[in-house]
Motif scaffolding. Structure first.
Motif, PDB file in Angstrom:
ATOM      1  N   PHE A 166     -17.958  38.270  39.461  1.00  0.00           N
ATOM      2  CA  PHE A 166     -16.658  38.850  39.293  1.00  0.00           C
ATOM      3  C   PHE A 166     -16.566  40.181  39.616  1.00  0.00           C
ATOM      4  CE2 PHE A 166     -16.847  34.814  36.940  1.00  0.00           C
ATOM      5  CZ  PHE A 166     -15.708  34.041  37.407  1.00  0.00           C
ATOM      6  N   CYS A 167     -16.121  40.688  40.809  1.00  0.00           N
ATOM      7  CA  CYS A 167     -16.322  42.208  40.980  1.00  0.00           C
ATOM      8  C   CYS A 167     -14.874  42.589  41.806  1.00  0.00           C
ATOM      9  CB  CYS A 167     -17.576  42.395  41.889  1.00  0.00           C
ATOM     10  SG  CYS A 167     -17.467  41.479  43.584  1.00  0.00           S
ATOM     11  N   VAL A 168     -14.687  43.993  41.678  1.00  0.00           N
ATOM     12  CA  VAL A 168     -13.683  44.455  42.286  1.00  0.00           C
ATOM     13  C   VAL A 168     -14.532  45.346  43.385  1.00  0.00           C
ATOM     14  CG1 VAL A 168     -11.855  46.528  41.946  1.00  0.00           C
ATOM     15  CG2 VAL A 168     -12.472  45.057  40.095  1.00  0.00           C
ATOM     16  N   MET A 169     -13.826  45.266  44.681  1.00  0.00           N
ATOM     17  CA  MET A 169     -14.398  45.901  45.854  1.00  0.00           C
ATOM     18  C   MET A 169     -13.654  46.974  46.380  1.00  0.00           C
ATOM     19  SD  MET A 169     -16.627  43.946  47.078  1.00  0.00           S
ATOM     20  CE  MET A 169     -17.369  42.249  46.916  1.00  0.00           C
ATOM     21  N   GLN A 170     -14.208  47.980  47.082  1.00  0.00           N
ATOM     22  CA  GLN A 170     -13.795  49.088  47.557  1.00  0.00           C
ATOM     23  C   GLN A 170     -12.639  49.018  48.441  1.00  0.00           C
ATOM     24  OE1 GLN A 170     -16.748  51.748  48.923  1.00  0.00           O
ATOM     25  NE2 GLN A 170     -15.266  53.403  49.556  1.00  0.00           N
ATOM     26  N   PHE A 171     -11.919  49.600  48.598  1.00  0.00           N
ATOM     27  CA  PHE A 171     -10.538  49.466  49.763  1.00  0.00           C
ATOM     28  C   PHE A 171     -11.246  49.864  51.010  1.00  0.00           C
ATOM     29  CE2 PHE A 171      -7.224  50.961  52.465  1.00  0.00           C
ATOM     30  CZ  PHE A 171      -6.608  49.907  52.692  1.00  0.00           C
ATOM     31  N   GLY A 172     -11.179  49.287  52.232  1.00  0.00           N
ATOM     32  CA  GLY A 172     -11.579  49.532  53.397  1.00  0.00           C
ATOM     33  C   GLY A 172     -13.064  49.065  53.902  1.00  0.00           C
ATOM     34  N   ILE A 173     -13.566  48.397  53.160  1.00  0.00           N
ATOM     35  CA  ILE A 173     -14.832  47.869  53.500  1.00  0.00           C
ATOM     36  C   ILE A 173     -14.786  46.413  54.004  1.00  0.00           C
ATOM     37  CG2 ILE A 173     -16.187  49.253  52.030  1.00  0.00           C
ATOM     38  CD1 ILE A 173     -16.064  45.621  50.769  1.00  0.00           C
ATOM     39  N   SER A 174     -15.628  45.751  54.664  1.00  0.00           N
ATOM     40  CA  SER A 174     -15.445  44.300  54.982  1.00  0.00           C
ATOM     41  C   SER A 174     -15.898  43.426  53.637  1.00  0.00           C
ATOM     42  CB  SER A 174     -16.439  44.057  55.969  1.00  0.00           C
ATOM     43  OG  SER A 174     -16.443  42.650  56.417  1.00  0.00           O
ATOM     44  N   ILE A 175     -15.176  42.632  53.198  1.00  0.00           N
ATOM     45  CA  ILE A 175     -15.519  41.779  52.071  1.00  0.00           C
ATOM     46  C   ILE A 175     -16.409  40.931  52.227  1.00  0.00           C
ATOM     47  CG2 ILE A 175     -14.318  40.169  50.288  1.00  0.00           C
ATOM     48  CD1 ILE A 175     -11.880  42.016  50.196  1.00  0.00           C
ATOM     49  N   PRO A 176     -16.468  40.263  53.293  1.00  0.00           N
ATOM     50  CA  PRO A 176     -17.500  38.977  53.350  1.00  0.00           C
ATOM     51  C   PRO A 176     -18.709  39.749  53.699  1.00  0.00           C
ATOM     52  CG  PRO A 176     -15.494  38.631  54.886  1.00  0.00           C
ATOM     53  CD  PRO A 176     -15.135  40.010  54.465  1.00  0.00           C
ATOM     54  N   THR A 177     -18.721  40.902  54.451  1.00  0.00           N
ATOM     55  CA  THR A 177     -20.241  41.511  54.485  1.00  0.00           C
ATOM     56  C   THR A 177     -20.870  42.162  53.329  1.00  0.00           C
ATOM     57  OG1 THR A 177     -19.650  42.298  56.698  1.00  0.00           O
ATOM     58  CG2 THR A 177     -21.215  43.416  55.731  1.00  0.00           C
ATOM     59  N   VAL A 178     -19.941  42.536  52.528  1.00  0.00           N
ATOM     60  CA  VAL A 178     -20.372  43.287  50.904  1.00  0.00           C
ATOM     61  C   VAL A 178     -20.692  41.898  50.206  1.00  0.00           C
ATOM     62  CG1 VAL A 178     -19.762  44.264  49.090  1.00  0.00           C
ATOM     63  CG2 VAL A 178     -18.921  45.422  51.349  1.00  0.00           C
ATOM     64  N   ALA A 179     -19.854  40.793  50.176  1.00  0.00           N
ATOM     65  CA  ALA A 179     -20.256  39.505  49.541  1.00  0.00           C
ATOM     66  C   ALA A 179     -21.471  39.061  49.766  1.00  0.00           C
ATOM     67  CB  ALA A 179     -19.085  38.594  49.584  1.00  0.00           C
ATOM     68  N   GLN A 180     -21.860  38.924  51.128  1.00  0.00           N
ATOM     69  CA  GLN A 180     -23.009  38.435  51.695  1.00  0.00           C
ATOM     70  C   GLN A 180     -24.425  39.134  50.857  1.00  0.00           C
ATOM     71  OE1 GLN A 180     -23.774  35.565  53.335  1.00  0.00           O
ATOM     72  NE2 GLN A 180     -25.893  35.940  53.034  1.00  0.00           N
ATOM     73  N   LYS A 181     -23.916  40.728  51.164  1.00  0.00           N
ATOM     74  CA  LYS A 181     -25.154  41.457  50.622  1.00  0.00           C
ATOM     75  C   LYS A 181     -25.246  41.444  49.184  1.00  0.00           C
ATOM     76  CE  LYS A 181     -24.488  45.020  54.172  1.00  0.00           C
ATOM     77  NZ  LYS A 181     -23.968  46.560  54.518  1.00  0.00           N
ATOM     78  N   VAL A 182     -24.356  41.358  48.552  1.00  0.00           N
ATOM     79  CA  VAL A 182     -24.164  40.961  47.102  1.00  0.00           C
ATOM     80  C   VAL A 182     -25.101  39.558  46.512  1.00  0.00           C
ATOM     81  CG1 VAL A 182     -23.150  40.566  45.101  1.00  0.00           C
ATOM     82  CG2 VAL A 182     -22.254  42.221  46.460  1.00  0.00           C
ATOM     83  N   GLN A 183     -24.748  38.545  47.569  1.00  0.00           N
ATOM     84  CA  GLN A 183     -25.518  37.321  47.310  1.00  0.00           C
ATOM     85  C   GLN A 183     -27.172  37.489  47.640  1.00  0.00           C
ATOM     86  OE1 GLN A 183     -23.082  34.881  49.938  1.00  0.00           O
ATOM     87  NE2 GLN A 183     -22.407  33.769  48.182  1.00  0.00           N
ATOM     88  N   ASP A 184     -27.381  38.133  48.767  1.00  0.00           N
ATOM     89  CA  ASP A 184     -28.674  38.267  49.128  1.00  0.00           C
ATOM     90  C   ASP A 184     -29.743  39.181  47.899  1.00  0.00           C
ATOM     91  OD1 ASP A 184     -28.460  37.040  51.212  1.00  0.00           O
ATOM     92  OD2 ASP A 184     -28.029  38.534  52.782  1.00  0.00           O
ATOM     93  N   ASN A 185     -28.956  40.385  47.488  1.00  0.00           N
ATOM     94  CA  ASN A 185     -29.519  41.047  46.653  1.00  0.00           C
ATOM     95  C   ASN A 185     -29.729  40.286  45.101  1.00  0.00           C
ATOM     96  OD1 ASN A 185     -30.555  43.693  46.397  1.00  0.00           O
ATOM     97  ND2 ASN A 185     -28.827  44.578  45.111  1.00  0.00           N
ATOM     98  N   ALA A 205     -28.113  44.167  39.947  1.00  0.00           N
ATOM     99  CA  ALA A 205     -28.062  43.927  41.304  1.00  0.00           C
ATOM    100  C   ALA A 205     -26.882  43.893  42.221  1.00  0.00           C
ATOM    101  CB  ALA A 205     -29.083  42.547  41.728  1.00  0.00           C
ATOM    102  N   ALA A 206     -26.020  43.322  41.401  1.00  0.00           N
ATOM    103  CA  ALA A 206     -24.605  43.362  42.198  1.00  0.00           C
ATOM    104  C   ALA A 206     -23.830  44.805  42.261  1.00  0.00           C
ATOM    105  CB  ALA A 206     -23.738  42.341  41.393  1.00  0.00           C
ATOM    106  N   SER A 207     -24.114  45.428  41.162  1.00  0.00           N
ATOM    107  CA  SER A 207     -23.568  46.876  41.153  1.00  0.00           C
ATOM    108  C   SER A 207     -24.344  47.919  41.996  1.00  0.00           C
ATOM    109  CB  SER A 207     -23.773  47.229  39.712  1.00  0.00           C
ATOM    110  OG  SER A 207     -23.142  46.751  38.670  1.00  0.00           O
ATOM    111  N   GLU A 208     -25.430  47.347  42.616  1.00  0.00           N
ATOM    112  CA  GLU A 208     -26.197  48.257  43.360  1.00  0.00           C
ATOM    113  C   GLU A 208     -25.827  48.358  44.891  1.00  0.00           C
ATOM    114  OE1 GLU A 208     -30.208  46.814  43.223  1.00  0.00           O
ATOM    115  OE2 GLU A 208     -30.637  47.876  41.128  1.00  0.00           O
ATOM    116  N   VAL A 209     -24.953  47.234  45.170  1.00  0.00           N
ATOM    117  CA  VAL A 209     -24.471  47.073  46.744  1.00  0.00           C
ATOM    118  C   VAL A 209     -23.575  48.345  46.901  1.00  0.00           C
ATOM    119  CG1 VAL A 209     -23.620  45.589  48.254  1.00  0.00           C
ATOM    120  CG2 VAL A 209     -25.286  44.587  46.584  1.00  0.00           C
ATOM    121  N   GLU A 210     -23.508  48.796  48.135  1.00  0.00           N
ATOM    122  CA  GLU A 210     -22.387  49.816  48.264  1.00  0.00           C
ATOM    123  C   GLU A 210     -21.055  48.943  48.592  1.00  0.00           C
ATOM    124  OE1 GLU A 210     -21.352  53.394  51.528  1.00  0.00           O
ATOM    125  OE2 GLU A 210     -23.603  52.810  51.124  1.00  0.00           O
ATOM    126  N   GLY A 211     -20.033  49.281  48.081  1.00  0.00           N
ATOM    127  CA  GLY A 211     -18.749  48.468  48.289  1.00  0.00           C
ATOM    128  C   GLY A 211     -18.163  47.946  46.973  1.00  0.00           C
TER     129      GLY A 211
END
Length: 134
Positions: free
Chosen positions: A77-96, A32-38
């Motif tokens: 524990f994840c590595v994020m893509q450069f240039g994305i909003s980390i709080p937004t992607v983290a929230q999407k990961v939590q929700d997913n 589920a975490a890997s599916e989130v873009e970012g």
């Protein structure tokens, strides 16, 4: 909870009991975490990296599940893509993760903690490809 660290499901029928191992929750949360873009990759330990290099995909890599009396806690524990909003992607990961676990296991998760352990730049891949061509 069982003494073997399995999660027993409440069941109203007399067919038997259902137990879910923490490893199953790790795999569901990892996918589920890997599916989130970012999210570029999940961070595992050294042994997980060796197993992946040998050809076996470890879907639970980068996920830690803690079964306690208070409830189920998931640490990612994840590595994020450069240039994305980390709080937004983290929230999407939590929700997913929360939605995937609820749909697949009917379990309510008390905490989903996201640990950003790195940022990956897109240019790193291009530099490696250029060096290999030369």
């Amino acid at each position: 909870m069982s003494e073997r660290n399995l999660l027993e499901m409440e069941n109203n029928n007399s067919l038997g009991k259902v137990e879910i191992a923490p490893e199953v929750i790790e795999v569901i949360a990892g996918i589920a975490a890997s599916e989130v873009e970012g999210v570029m990759q999940m961070r595992g330990n050294f042994a997980a990296g060796v197993v992946e290099r040998l050809g076996k995909k470890n879907h639970g890599k980068g996920v830690k599940v803690d079964l306690s009396e208070e409830g189920i806690k998931v640490d990612v524990f994840c590595v994020m893509q450069f240039g994305i909003s980390i709080p937004t992607v983290a929230q999407k990961v939590q929700d997913n993760i929360r939605q995937a676990l609820l749909n697949m296991t009917a379990l309510e998760i008390t905490e989903v903690n996201i640990h950003v352990v790195g940022v990956q730049f897109e240019t790193q891949k291009n530099d490696v490809e250029v060096e290999q061509e030369i």
